[in-house]
Write a protein that holds these residues in place. Structure first.
Motif, PDB file in Angstrom:
ATOM      1  N   HIS A 117       1.035  -0.245   6.232  1.00 21.61           N
ATOM      2  CA  HIS A 117       0.040   0.272   5.293  1.00 21.61           C
ATOM      3  C   HIS A 117      -0.656  -0.921   4.653  1.00 21.61           C
ATOM      4  O   HIS A 117      -0.082  -2.001   4.540  1.00 21.61           O
ATOM      5  CB  HIS A 117       0.699   1.095   4.194  1.00 21.61           C
ATOM      6  CG  HIS A 117       1.492   2.260   4.693  1.00 21.61           C
ATOM      7  ND1 HIS A 117       0.918   3.355   5.290  1.00 21.61           N
ATOM      8  CD2 HIS A 117       2.826   2.499   4.695  1.00 21.61           C
ATOM      9  CE1 HIS A 117       1.861   4.211   5.637  1.00 21.61           C
ATOM     10  NE2 HIS A 117       3.032   3.719   5.286  1.00 21.61           N
ATOM     11  N   ALA A 118      -1.882  -0.666   4.196  1.00 19.73           N
ATOM     12  CA  ALA A 118      -2.592  -1.718   3.479  1.00 19.73           C
ATOM     13  C   ALA A 118      -1.915  -1.947   2.137  1.00 19.73           C
ATOM     14  O   ALA A 118      -1.525  -0.997   1.459  1.00 19.73           O
ATOM     15  CB  ALA A 118      -4.037  -1.315   3.276  1.00 19.73           C
ATOM     16  N   PHE A 119      -1.767  -3.207   1.753  1.00 21.50           N
ATOM     17  CA  PHE A 119      -1.146  -3.529   0.473  1.00 21.50           C
ATOM     18  C   PHE A 119      -2.049  -4.509  -0.262  1.00 21.50           C
ATOM     19  O   PHE A 119      -2.401  -5.567   0.258  1.00 21.50           O
ATOM     20  CB  PHE A 119       0.236  -4.152   0.690  1.00 21.50           C
ATOM     21  CG  PHE A 119       1.030  -4.295  -0.563  1.00 21.50           C
ATOM     22  CD1 PHE A 119       1.849  -3.274  -1.001  1.00 21.50           C
ATOM     23  CD2 PHE A 119       0.936  -5.453  -1.322  1.00 21.50           C
ATOM     24  CE1 PHE A 119       2.585  -3.399  -2.170  1.00 21.50           C
ATOM     25  CE2 PHE A 119       1.660  -5.587  -2.494  1.00 21.50           C
ATOM     26  CZ  PHE A 119       2.490  -4.553  -2.921  1.00 21.50           C
TER      27      PHE A 119
ATOM     28  N   ALA B 125       5.384  -0.205  -5.671  1.00 23.89           N
ATOM     29  CA  ALA B 125       4.072  -0.621  -6.155  1.00 23.89           C
ATOM     30  C   ALA B 125       2.977   0.025  -5.318  1.00 23.89           C
ATOM     31  O   ALA B 125       1.969   0.511  -5.847  1.00 23.89           O
ATOM     32  CB  ALA B 125       3.950  -2.139  -6.094  1.00 23.89           C
ATOM     33  N   TYR B 126       3.201   0.051  -4.022  1.00 21.97           N
ATOM     34  CA  TYR B 126       2.229   0.670  -3.114  1.00 21.97           C
ATOM     35  C   TYR B 126       1.993   2.127  -3.488  1.00 21.97           C
ATOM     36  O   TYR B 126       0.860   2.573  -3.626  1.00 21.97           O
ATOM     37  CB  TYR B 126       2.740   0.543  -1.682  1.00 21.97           C
ATOM     38  CG  TYR B 126       2.054   1.437  -0.680  1.00 21.97           C
ATOM     39  CD1 TYR B 126       0.811   1.096  -0.155  1.00 21.97           C
ATOM     40  CD2 TYR B 126       2.652   2.621  -0.257  1.00 21.97           C
ATOM     41  CE1 TYR B 126       0.176   1.917   0.759  1.00 21.97           C
ATOM     42  CE2 TYR B 126       2.031   3.441   0.662  1.00 21.97           C
ATOM     43  CZ  TYR B 126       0.788   3.090   1.173  1.00 21.97           C
ATOM     44  OH  TYR B 126       0.168   3.910   2.066  1.00 21.97           O
ATOM     45  N   SER B 127       3.104   2.865  -3.693  1.00 24.26           N
ATOM     46  CA  SER B 127       2.967   4.287  -4.003  1.00 24.26           C
ATOM     47  C   SER B 127       2.327   4.509  -5.371  1.00 24.26           C
ATOM     48  O   SER B 127       1.468   5.368  -5.534  1.00 24.26           O
ATOM     49  CB  SER B 127       4.337   4.974  -3.961  1.00 24.26           C
ATOM     50  OG  SER B 127       4.765   5.088  -2.627  1.00 24.26           O
ATOM     51  N   VAL B 128       2.779   3.717  -6.357  1.00 23.65           N
ATOM     52  CA  VAL B 128       2.225   3.885  -7.709  1.00 23.65           C
ATOM     53  C   VAL B 128       0.734   3.544  -7.711  1.00 23.65           C
ATOM     54  O   VAL B 128      -0.090   4.278  -8.270  1.00 23.65           O
ATOM     55  CB  VAL B 128       2.990   3.001  -8.722  1.00 23.65           C
ATOM     56  CG1 VAL B 128       2.272   2.972 -10.061  1.00 23.65           C
ATOM     57  CG2 VAL B 128       4.414   3.507  -8.892  1.00 23.65           C
ATOM     58  N   THR B 129       0.384   2.438  -7.051  1.00 24.36           N
ATOM     59  CA  THR B 129      -1.022   2.046  -6.994  1.00 24.36           C
ATOM     60  C   THR B 129      -1.855   3.112  -6.291  1.00 24.36           C
ATOM     61  O   THR B 129      -2.955   3.441  -6.710  1.00 24.36           O
ATOM     62  CB  THR B 129      -1.167   0.694  -6.258  1.00 24.36           C
ATOM     63  OG1 THR B 129      -0.403  -0.270  -6.952  1.00 24.36           O
ATOM     64  CG2 THR B 129      -2.617   0.254  -6.211  1.00 24.36           C
TER      65      THR B 129
END
Lengths: 283, 340, 438
Positions: A118-120, A50-54
């Motif tokens: 990382h910020a999430f 989700a982090y990468s896709v976002t």
């Protein structure tokens, strides 16, 4: 008084997350009699996706959907590759296998996304004592839990899932494809687990971020009764609010001890949890 | 080997033989290897205790590190607060403290089944070290205690290197404890433990007190955990909450399964694997000169893979393989017999 | 009956033998010391040093990049011929912030790898367990990565040297600044529940004891700081002093925003890295909607530091380290954490050079305590025969709206006791003044 209200609200949103992750453990436990120690790692990988896709698309919701889908698939794959071959191997084998998977997936996450935080993102604005984001967390868990309960209770699929959980041999005799049901159960659970991960991860993501949540989720599931989805949700909320009081009124360092104390107190009276069925002897 | 010696004598003789072998081994290896040999020793007794509880009695504990925590802090506090006590007394008290904690835990756990027990013991592993935060004056908070243990007789200082001496003390204690364990496992208690594991109802019909047996298993196994923690504190001179995370408890259980559940030998292989697998994977990761993110995480990943593969492909663990090999050595395969 | 008696006899005999060892907590007659052998880990072309760092596990986030920065500096030094013709071989062991593992890996470094020195071992709970061992083995234990006071004990631990500004000194400088600039304001504390917290308060209390209205601690394992910040808010604190690691500074910022609490944040050097903080909170600024802009969350935060800032590229040292960064580790974010490791490595290089071509452990220790080491830091080291404390002071800065840092108060130095906080006037040396290679 305001302190009390604030602590209750804070506990409610973290309790909702324990409940969701606990629910995913219960679904798996009902289906395969396995406590899935890899659950936090499955949720972790979904959260990282989700982090990468976002990050790539700029859309929180694309990431959200990708995480749930990927998490579900991951659950299916794990069931087929690791859990299925172990179905006659006993409780401990499954614990160790899922534990191994936990270590492996956390390490893989560290390799790809590094061990640094990382910020999430939160789903909505997180500002406010009970913010839109907190509301979303509680609602999402309520919706997911209700969905799961309705599914179990009122759909043909749910009936087959319950039959499989109740007695695989008999289920097979009446024509249920038991193997497929187990896979579906794991997929469903991992999907709910991913949702819990997405709600529990913010504000920062790093490989061990869900460990603490997992311990409390398992505590919640044991509190409520591992057989009982509704019990687990109650257990999660009670635990979340209880620990929030302890943290706010007595000190944050007492939280793990308080969790232990609550668990021991409940299990001393009800060895199968608050709402668990007294385990009939399995011969 | 057909002479009828009582098991206790047999076990004592075997332990003596092992001790001689180990002393010889420490004499031909360097100080750091001595330290590793000692490390294998204290992990061995921790895993062996768990073997009794989980392997023989079927109670899965995810919180055995908590008893090591108790043992380590017992030794640490005694060394610091009661400096006049000799180390063997400290270790004995660590065993007692571990056993006492096990008695309480066992009494609470006797009614719990499967995952409920697992969840409760995991909560124990997470919760207990938090005590150090609550009483920072006694336990020195999250920094923990550090100390040096004086154990060498005056005459041996400077003659025997400290790590060698320490490894002797560790193994002497471990072997004594193993003799007790082996005796228990081979005797009446061992049979009762297995009977309860296999079928509680049948066992109780046969006159076994199920609850008492389970508590006894917890007690013995936790006493071993207490000894392991005490020896760790003795060896490394530290007791800190950061050493007793749930990861420790889980790795003890993993070592048990890696080594093989059914016998105390499995505990030995498990303890060796616990110490040396880490060493090998670290060296391997370093050898490849990868990017730091990958190299740092590689040992963990490999550990995870080994656990999964063991459970899937070699459920009997290392001891299973050893046993197969042993059978083959003693009785050559039919084809070979035909050739000769 | 007979067997029981013999068992008793054996037990008694064992007890007597073992009792001869004396009490476990007693100190035996001293022995050992410097053995005068050729220095371990040193050849004509290389010197092997070691360190223990949390590369994995719960403490890895925030700390795992320090050794990456250090490694880059060693690569730079080695590619330019090394120090006194010796290349530095830097071996980092992962201890996962677990004290038991720290003891194991440090003994491995000393006994098996035979390192010349331990440099920058990280953490108070971890490193405190090996100080005595390293000193008894005579292994130089340099530039410990922690601000605890215990590294500064030259009489007991002659081989151990600090690096960081210790927490008490930093507390004094913060306290002095707050007393002067925020006179009469109510102050709240949020501190880590270990020696970071207790040592800092020793410094703060010398200046603002009567201004402090609430003291809250956090546990690094528990990321919910809402109860603590609510308590500070309820106590009416207008200034919040945060003695936190970066993740908890960021959590403090976000939680304050969440509960609608506005106070002037004063952050200690361990958690005031603007680059790291920006990486952690900017995402949330975007999310909070148009009301909050990216930099706004950090703007106005006051911090202390004793090292060049990764954000001020006009500092010649920052520029110098940025060049090394760009060449050796361009993929890593250039943060204060990275600079921390780079300065540490450069300082070790200086000590190694000063120790001379004919290298021994004692010479390295002498070079450290000579008081000659000056370099990238903004304030001097306390290193002398009597003091093994690291940096002795800090400047006070503020994060500006553009994300850069502005200096509010020039560097001041002080001691760890009750001495005054005084201006530090000497001009900072430039990289070309203390060139190590090329």
């Amino acid at each position: 008084m305001t302190t009390f209200v604030n602590l209750t609200l804070g506990g409610l949103s973290s309790g909702a997350v324990y409940a969701a992750l606990g629910l995913s453990l219960v679904i798996i436990y009902r289906a395969t009699r396995v406590v899935n120690f890899a659950q936090p790692a499955l949720a972790l990988i979904s959260s990282y996706l989700a982090y990468s896709v976002t990050k790539g698309t700029g859309s929180y919701w694309l990431g959200f959907v990708a995480a749930i889908v990927a998490g579900t698939l991951l659950g299916v794959v794990v069931e087929r590759l690791i859990i299925r071959p172990l179905r006659h191997a006993g409780e401990l084998s499954a614990i160790i296998a899922t534990l191994g998977l936990l270590l492996l997936l956390q390490a893989v996450a560290g390799m790809i996304w590094s061990n640094e935080p990382h910020a999430f993102a939160y789903a909505f604005d997180f500002r406010g004592r009970f913010s839109p984001s907190d509301l979303f967390a509680v609602l999402a868990v309520v919706v997911a839990a209700t969905g799961v309960l309705l599914l179990f209770k009122f759909t043909p699929l749910g009936l087959r899932l319950r039959a499989t959980a109740f007695n695989p041999e008999v289920a097979k005799l009446v024509g249920v494809r038991v193997g497929a049901m187990l896979t579906v159960g794991w997929g469903l659970a991992a999907g709910v687990g991913s949702l819990a991960g997405l709600l529990a991860t913010p504000p920062f993501i790093f490989p061990t971020v869900l460990d603490e949540v997992f311990v409390y989720a398992l505590t919640a599931a044991v509190l409520g009764g591992l057989d009982n989805p509704l019990g687990t949700i109650v257990g999660g909320l009670v635990l979340g609010i209880g620990l929030s009081y302890v943290s706010g009124l007595l000190g944050a360092e007492l939280v793990p001890l308080a969790a232990l104390a609550i668990l021991v107190a409940v299990l001393a009276v009800r060895p199968s949890g608050l709402f668990g069925r007294a385990t009939a002897r399995r011969v | 080997m057909t002479t009828k010696l009582p098991p206790l004598v047999l076990h004592l003789l075997a332990a003596l033989g092992c001790l001689v072998l180990l002393v010889l081994l420490t004499l031909v290896t360097d100080p750091f290897t001595n330290l590793r040999i000692a490390t294998v020793g204290y992990y061995l007794i921790a895993v062996a205790g768990l073997a009794l509880l989980t392997g023989f009695n079927g109670q899965v504990s995810l919180g055995h590190g908590a008893f090591m925590f108790i043992g380590a802090y017992t030794v640490a506090l005694l060394v610091k607060r009661v400096p006049a006590f000799p180390i063997w007394a400290d270790l004995l008290l660590a065993v007692l403290a571990g056993g006492l904690a096990g008695l309480l835990a066992g009494a609470a756990a006797a009614r719990l089944h499967g995952p409920y027990l697992a969840g409760a013991t995991l909560a124990l592993a997470v919760g207990l070290p938090a005590v150090t935060q609550r009483f920072p004056d006694l336990f020195a908070g999250s920094n923990g205690l550090s100390f040096t243990v004086n154990s060498q007789p005056a005459g041996l200082v400077g003659v025997v290197p400290p790590t060698r001496w320490q490894s002797w003390i560790v193994w002497l204690s471990v072997l004594l404890a193993l003799v007790v364990l082996a005796n228990l496992a081979r005797g009446r208690l061992g049979r009762t433990l297995r009977a309860v594991r296999d079928d509680e109802v049948a066992a109780s019909l046969a006159g076994v007190h199920v609850g008492r047996t389970k508590i006894l298993a917890f007690l013995v196994s936790s006493a071993c955990g207490g000894l392991a923690g005490g020896l760790q504190a003795f060896l490394l001179g530290t007791a800190a909450p950061g050493s007793f995370t749930p990861a420790l408890s889980l790795s003890l259980l993993a070592a048990l399964v890696l080594g093989g559940l059914g016998s105390l030998w499995g505990a030995l292989w498990g303890a060796i694997a616990l110490v040396y697998f880490q060493v090998w994977t670290d060296d391997f990761a370093e050898l490849l000169s990868l990017r730091s993110d990958i190299a740092d995480n590689l040992p963990l990943a490999l550990y995870g893979v080994v656990l999964i593969v063991t459970v899937l492909a070699f459920p009997a663990g290392i001891q299973g393989g050893v046993r197969k090999l042993w059978v083959r050595v003693r009785r050559p395969a039919p084809s070979q017999r035909g050739e000769s | 009956m007979r067997s029981r008696r013999s068992v008793t006899a054996i037990a008694l005999a064992c007890a007597l033998v073992l009792a001869a060892c004396g009490g476990a907590g007693e100190t035996p007659a001293a022995g050992g010391g410097d053995k005068g052998e050729p220095a371990p880990g040193v050849t004509d072309t290389s010197v092997l040093i070691g360190s223990h760092q949390p590369l994995t596990g719960p403490a890895a986030p925030g700390y795992s990049k320090i050794s990456v920065g250090a490694k880059a500096v060693y690569s730079y030094l080695n590619d330019n011929g090394g120090i006194n013709g010796r290349k530095i071989d830097y071996k980092v062991e992962d201890d996962g912030y677990n004290p038991t593992k720290t003891v194991e890996v440090v003994k491995k470094l000393v006994l098996q790898d035979k390192v010349f020195a331990i440099v920058g071992g990280l953490g108070t709970p971890t490193h405190s367990k090996v100080v005595e061992y390293l000193n008894s083995e005579g292994v130089p234990d340099l530039l410990v990565s922690s601000g605890a006071l215990m590294w500064d004990n030259a009489a007991k631990n002659p081989k151990t040297f600090g690096y960081q500004l210790d927490y008490t000194r930093e507390g004094k400088i913060q306290g002095q600044y707050i007393k002067e600039k925020f006179a009469g304001k109510k102050v709240g504390l949020l501190v880590q529940g270990d020696d970071v917290g207790t040592d800092t308060q020793k410094g703060l209390d010398q200046f603002i004891k009567d201004q402090i209205v609430s003291r809250q601690t956090y546990d690094p394992a528990n990321t919910d700081v809402t109860p603590q910040l609510s308590a500070l808010q309820a106590a009416g604190a207008e200034v919040v002093v945060c003695e936190c690691i970066p993740a908890f500074t960021a959590l403090t910022i976000l939680t304050s925003l969440k509960i609608g609490y506005k106070a002037q944040l004063v952050v200690s050097s361990i958690g005031a890295d603007p680059a790291t903080l920006a990486g952690l909170v900017e995402q949330f600024a975007k999310q909070g909607g148009a009301q909050v802009s990216g930099a706004a969350l950090l703007t106005g935060i006051i911090g202390t530091r004793y090292l060049p800032s990764a954000r001020s590229l006009d500092d010649p040292w920052t520029a110098f380290f940025k060049q090394i960064h760009d060449k050796y580790i361009p993929d890593e974010a250039f943060t204060d954490t990275l600079v921390y490791g780079m300065v540490q490595a450069y300082t070790f290089g200086q000590a190694l050079k000063a120790a001379g071509k004919d290298l021994t452990r004692q010479k390295l220790v002498d070079a450290m305590s000579s008081g000659e080491l000056k370099g990238p830091g903004l304030t001097p080291f306390a290193f002398s025969k009597d003091s093994h404390a690291g940096y002795t002071g800090a400047l006070v800065f503020q994060i500006a709206a553009d994300g850069n840092v502005t200096t509010l108060q020039e560097a001041k130095t002080t001691d760890r006791e009750t001495g005054p906080v005084s201006d530090y006037k000497a001009a900072q040396l430039k990289p070309e003044d203390v060139k190590l290679v090329g």
